[in-house]
Design a protein around this motif. Structure first.
Motif, PDB file in Angstrom:
ATOM      1  N   ALA A 100       4.120 -39.351  16.496  1.00 38.88           N
ATOM      2  CA  ALA A 100       2.948 -38.460  17.220  1.00 38.88           C
ATOM      3  C   ALA A 100       1.734 -39.060  16.764  1.00 38.88           C
ATOM      4  CB  ALA A 100       2.953 -36.960  16.757  1.00 38.88           C
ATOM      5  N   THR A 101       1.459 -39.711  15.876  1.00 37.22           N
ATOM      6  CA  THR A 101       0.294 -40.395  15.193  1.00 37.22           C
ATOM      7  C   THR A 101       0.152 -41.890  16.042  1.00 37.22           C
ATOM      8  OG1 THR A 101       0.050 -39.197  13.271  1.00 37.22           O
ATOM      9  CG2 THR A 101      -1.135 -41.211  13.539  1.00 37.22           C
ATOM     10  N   LEU A 102       1.341 -42.552  16.067  1.00 36.67           N
ATOM     11  CA  LEU A 102       1.328 -43.868  16.723  1.00 36.67           C
ATOM     12  C   LEU A 102       1.166 -43.639  18.242  1.00 36.67           C
ATOM     13  CD1 LEU A 102       4.467 -45.333  14.750  1.00 36.67           C
ATOM     14  CD2 LEU A 102       2.241 -46.185  14.888  1.00 36.67           C
ATOM     15  N   THR A 103       1.834 -42.581  18.932  1.00 32.14           N
ATOM     16  CA  THR A 103       1.528 -42.491  20.134  1.00 32.14           C
ATOM     17  C   THR A 103       0.000 -42.089  20.686  1.00 32.14           C
ATOM     18  OG1 THR A 103       3.710 -41.592  20.601  1.00 32.14           O
ATOM     19  CG2 THR A 103       2.172 -40.952  22.234  1.00 32.14           C
ATOM     20  N   THR A 104      -0.539 -41.493  19.715  1.00 27.10           N
ATOM     21  CA  THR A 104      -2.098 -41.144  20.026  1.00 27.10           C
ATOM     22  C   THR A 104      -2.974 -42.475  19.676  1.00 27.10           C
ATOM     23  OG1 THR A 104      -1.789 -38.928  19.358  1.00 27.10           O
ATOM     24  CG2 THR A 104      -4.011 -39.678  19.070  1.00 27.10           C
ATOM     25  N   THR A 132       5.138 -40.899   6.172  1.00 29.30           N
ATOM     26  CA  THR A 132       6.579 -40.432   5.965  1.00 29.30           C
ATOM     27  C   THR A 132       7.317 -39.595   7.101  1.00 29.30           C
ATOM     28  OG1 THR A 132       5.971 -38.945   4.202  1.00 29.30           O
ATOM     29  CG2 THR A 132       6.207 -41.020   3.270  1.00 29.30           C
ATOM     30  N   ASP A 133       6.701 -38.744   7.376  1.00 30.23           N
ATOM     31  CA  ASP A 133       7.176 -37.581   8.373  1.00 30.23           C
ATOM     32  C   ASP A 133       7.693 -38.145   9.534  1.00 30.23           C
ATOM     33  OD1 ASP A 133       6.629 -35.351  10.513  1.00 30.23           O
ATOM     34  OD2 ASP A 133       7.909 -34.751   8.857  1.00 30.23           O
ATOM     35  N   PRO A 134       8.654 -38.405   9.966  1.00 27.18           N
ATOM     36  CA  PRO A 134       8.927 -39.073  11.322  1.00 27.18           C
ATOM     37  C   PRO A 134       8.523 -38.702  12.453  1.00 27.18           C
ATOM     38  CG  PRO A 134      11.162 -38.609  10.084  1.00 27.18           C
ATOM     39  CD  PRO A 134      10.128 -38.129   9.177  1.00 27.18           C
ATOM     40  N   GLY A 135       8.495 -37.350  12.593  1.00 23.02           N
ATOM     41  CA  GLY A 135       7.718 -36.532  13.732  1.00 23.02           C
ATOM     42  C   GLY A 135       6.171 -36.675  13.671  1.00 23.02           C
ATOM     43  N   LYS A 136       5.674 -36.785  12.609  1.00 24.72           N
ATOM     44  CA  LYS A 136       4.007 -37.018  12.600  1.00 24.72           C
ATOM     45  C   LYS A 136       3.764 -38.349  12.720  1.00 24.72           C
ATOM     46  CE  LYS A 136       0.071 -35.249  11.125  1.00 24.72           C
ATOM     47  NZ  LYS A 136      -0.598 -34.483  12.216  1.00 24.72           N
ATOM     48  N   ARG A 137       4.690 -39.355  12.403  1.00 23.59           N
ATOM     49  CA  ARG A 137       4.509 -40.808  12.243  1.00 23.59           C
ATOM     50  C   ARG A 137       4.522 -41.081  13.802  1.00 23.59           C
ATOM     51  NH1 ARG A 137       8.141 -42.503   9.060  1.00 23.59           N
ATOM     52  NH2 ARG A 137       9.675 -42.666  10.562  1.00 23.59           N
ATOM     53  N   SER A 147       3.346 -37.228   0.613  1.00 20.65           N
ATOM     54  CA  SER A 147       3.358 -35.710   0.572  1.00 20.65           C
ATOM     55  C   SER A 147       3.036 -35.239   2.204  1.00 20.65           C
ATOM     56  CB  SER A 147       2.281 -35.074  -0.179  1.00 20.65           C
ATOM     57  OG  SER A 147       0.855 -35.461   0.171  1.00 20.65           O
ATOM     58  N   PRO A 148       3.155 -33.998   2.735  1.00 20.85           N
ATOM     59  CA  PRO A 148       2.605 -33.616   3.972  1.00 20.85           C
ATOM     60  C   PRO A 148       0.965 -33.785   4.095  1.00 20.85           C
ATOM     61  CG  PRO A 148       4.336 -32.340   3.138  1.00 20.85           C
ATOM     62  CD  PRO A 148       4.100 -32.894   1.989  1.00 20.85           C
ATOM     63  N   GLU A 149       0.321 -33.500   2.980  1.00 28.91           N
ATOM     64  CA  GLU A 149      -1.146 -33.700   2.859  1.00 28.91           C
ATOM     65  C   GLU A 149      -1.283 -35.064   3.110  1.00 28.91           C
ATOM     66  OE1 GLU A 149       0.609 -32.195   0.422  1.00 28.91           O
ATOM     67  OE2 GLU A 149       0.230 -29.873   1.038  1.00 28.91           O
ATOM     68  N   ARG A 150      -0.965 -35.983   2.421  1.00 29.01           N
ATOM     69  CA  ARG A 150      -1.084 -37.400   2.628  1.00 29.01           C
ATOM     70  C   ARG A 150      -0.804 -37.700   4.229  1.00 29.01           C
ATOM     71  NH1 ARG A 150       0.710 -42.246   3.730  1.00 29.01           N
ATOM     72  NH2 ARG A 150      -0.267 -44.023   2.956  1.00 29.01           N
ATOM     73  N   ASP A 151       0.123 -37.237   4.607  1.00 24.87           N
ATOM     74  CA  ASP A 151       0.648 -37.579   6.219  1.00 24.87           C
ATOM     75  C   ASP A 151      -0.491 -37.080   6.994  1.00 24.87           C
ATOM     76  OD1 ASP A 151       2.983 -39.007   5.352  1.00 24.87           O
ATOM     77  OD2 ASP A 151       4.237 -37.260   6.084  1.00 24.87           O
ATOM     78  N   ARG A 152      -1.037 -35.968   6.725  1.00 24.92           N
ATOM     79  CA  ARG A 152      -2.131 -35.257   7.555  1.00 24.92           C
ATOM     80  C   ARG A 152      -3.296 -36.075   7.370  1.00 24.92           C
ATOM     81  NH1 ARG A 152      -1.157 -30.481   5.711  1.00 24.92           N
ATOM     82  NH2 ARG A 152      -3.289 -30.525   4.834  1.00 24.92           N
ATOM     83  N   ALA A 153      -3.617 -36.549   6.363  1.00 21.87           N
ATOM     84  CA  ALA A 153      -5.000 -37.401   6.101  1.00 21.87           C
ATOM     85  C   ALA A 153      -4.685 -38.859   6.490  1.00 21.87           C
ATOM     86  CB  ALA A 153      -5.124 -37.364   4.502  1.00 21.87           C
ATOM     87  N   VAL A 154      -3.755 -39.462   6.488  1.00 21.29           N
ATOM     88  CA  VAL A 154      -3.646 -40.627   7.096  1.00 21.29           C
ATOM     89  C   VAL A 154      -3.491 -40.616   8.694  1.00 21.29           C
ATOM     90  CG1 VAL A 154      -1.676 -42.687   7.498  1.00 21.29           C
ATOM     91  CG2 VAL A 154      -2.249 -41.542   5.100  1.00 21.29           C
ATOM     92  N   SER A 155      -2.910 -39.600   9.066  1.00 17.63           N
ATOM     93  CA  SER A 155      -2.993 -39.523  10.701  1.00 17.63           C
ATOM     94  C   SER A 155      -4.356 -39.224  11.279  1.00 17.63           C
ATOM     95  CB  SER A 155      -2.034 -38.104  11.223  1.00 17.63           C
ATOM     96  OG  SER A 155      -2.320 -37.897  12.479  1.00 17.63           O
ATOM     97  N   ILE A 156      -5.285 -38.322  10.505  1.00 14.86           N
ATOM     98  CA  ILE A 156      -6.579 -38.221  10.906  1.00 14.86           C
ATOM     99  C   ILE A 156      -7.094 -39.713  10.691  1.00 14.86           C
ATOM    100  CG2 ILE A 156      -8.902 -37.440  10.150  1.00 14.86           C
ATOM    101  CD1 ILE A 156      -7.297 -34.901   9.284  1.00 14.86           C
ATOM    102  N   PHE A 157      -7.114 -40.387   9.558  1.00 16.24           N
ATOM    103  CA  PHE A 157      -7.976 -41.759   9.504  1.00 16.24           C
ATOM    104  C   PHE A 157      -7.255 -42.654  10.567  1.00 16.24           C
ATOM    105  CE2 PHE A 157      -7.996 -46.065   7.543  1.00 16.24           C
ATOM    106  CZ  PHE A 157      -9.090 -45.915   6.873  1.00 16.24           C
ATOM    107  N   ALA A 158      -6.165 -42.712  10.856  1.00 13.22           N
ATOM    108  CA  ALA A 158      -5.715 -43.653  11.853  1.00 13.22           C
ATOM    109  C   ALA A 158      -6.305 -43.283  13.387  1.00 13.22           C
ATOM    110  CB  ALA A 158      -4.106 -43.763  11.952  1.00 13.22           C
ATOM    111  N   GLU A 159      -6.022 -42.083  13.610  1.00 11.48           N
ATOM    112  CA  GLU A 159      -6.510 -41.638  14.863  1.00 11.48           C
ATOM    113  C   GLU A 159      -7.984 -41.975  15.117  1.00 11.48           C
ATOM    114  OE1 GLU A 159      -5.050 -37.844  15.633  1.00 11.48           O
ATOM    115  OE2 GLU A 159      -3.056 -38.462  15.515  1.00 11.48           O
ATOM    116  N   THR A 160      -8.746 -41.683  14.129  1.00 14.94           N
ATOM    117  CA  THR A 160     -10.159 -41.953  14.069  1.00 14.94           C
ATOM    118  C   THR A 160     -10.402 -43.474  14.156  1.00 14.94           C
ATOM    119  OG1 THR A 160     -10.600 -39.945  12.810  1.00 14.94           O
ATOM    120  CG2 THR A 160     -12.348 -41.527  12.775  1.00 14.94           C
TER     121      THR A 160
END
Length: 103
Positions: free
Chosen positions: A92-96, A85-90, A55-68
């Motif tokens: 962006a998070t990998l880049t960060t 799952t969202d390619p753009g979010k994925r 879900s978008p909520e999971r993607d946001r939460a995982v992004s926060i977790f990974a970046e932290t």
């Protein structure tokens, strides 16, 4: 305040509060809860994230977790970021995560 209360009740409090926040479309509250849980209870947070459906909520939460966690555990942070799952979010998070890991 809500995040503090959830964390005071352990994993079960985290799960219940996160579900309530997601159901009530409180993305700011969910982001705050994820960040605070990641910082104070990373293993509990990882277990919770692993149970979430895509879900978008999971993607946001995982992004926060990974970046932290990118500075202390870049390999795990990368694995988590790749599960978004969202390619753009994925991407962006990998880049960060990569930028943080290189510091």
């Amino acid at each position: 305040i809500l995040a503090d209360s959830a964390l005071n009740h352990g994993a079960q409090g985290l799960v219940h509060t996160a579900k309530w926040l997601a159901t009530n479309s409180d993305s700011t509250g969910l982001d705050d809860l994820t960040l605070r849980a990641t910082q104070s209870e990373p293993f509990t947070t990882a277990r919770w994230l692993a149970t979430l459906p895509s879900s978008p909520e999971r993607d946001r939460a995982v992004s926060i977790f990974a970046e932290t966690h990118a500075a202390t555990d870049p390999e795990s942070a990368t694995t988590w970021a790749e599960s978004i799952t969202d390619p753009g979010k994925r991407e962006a998070t990998l880049t960060t995560v990569r930028k943080i890991a290189l510091k």
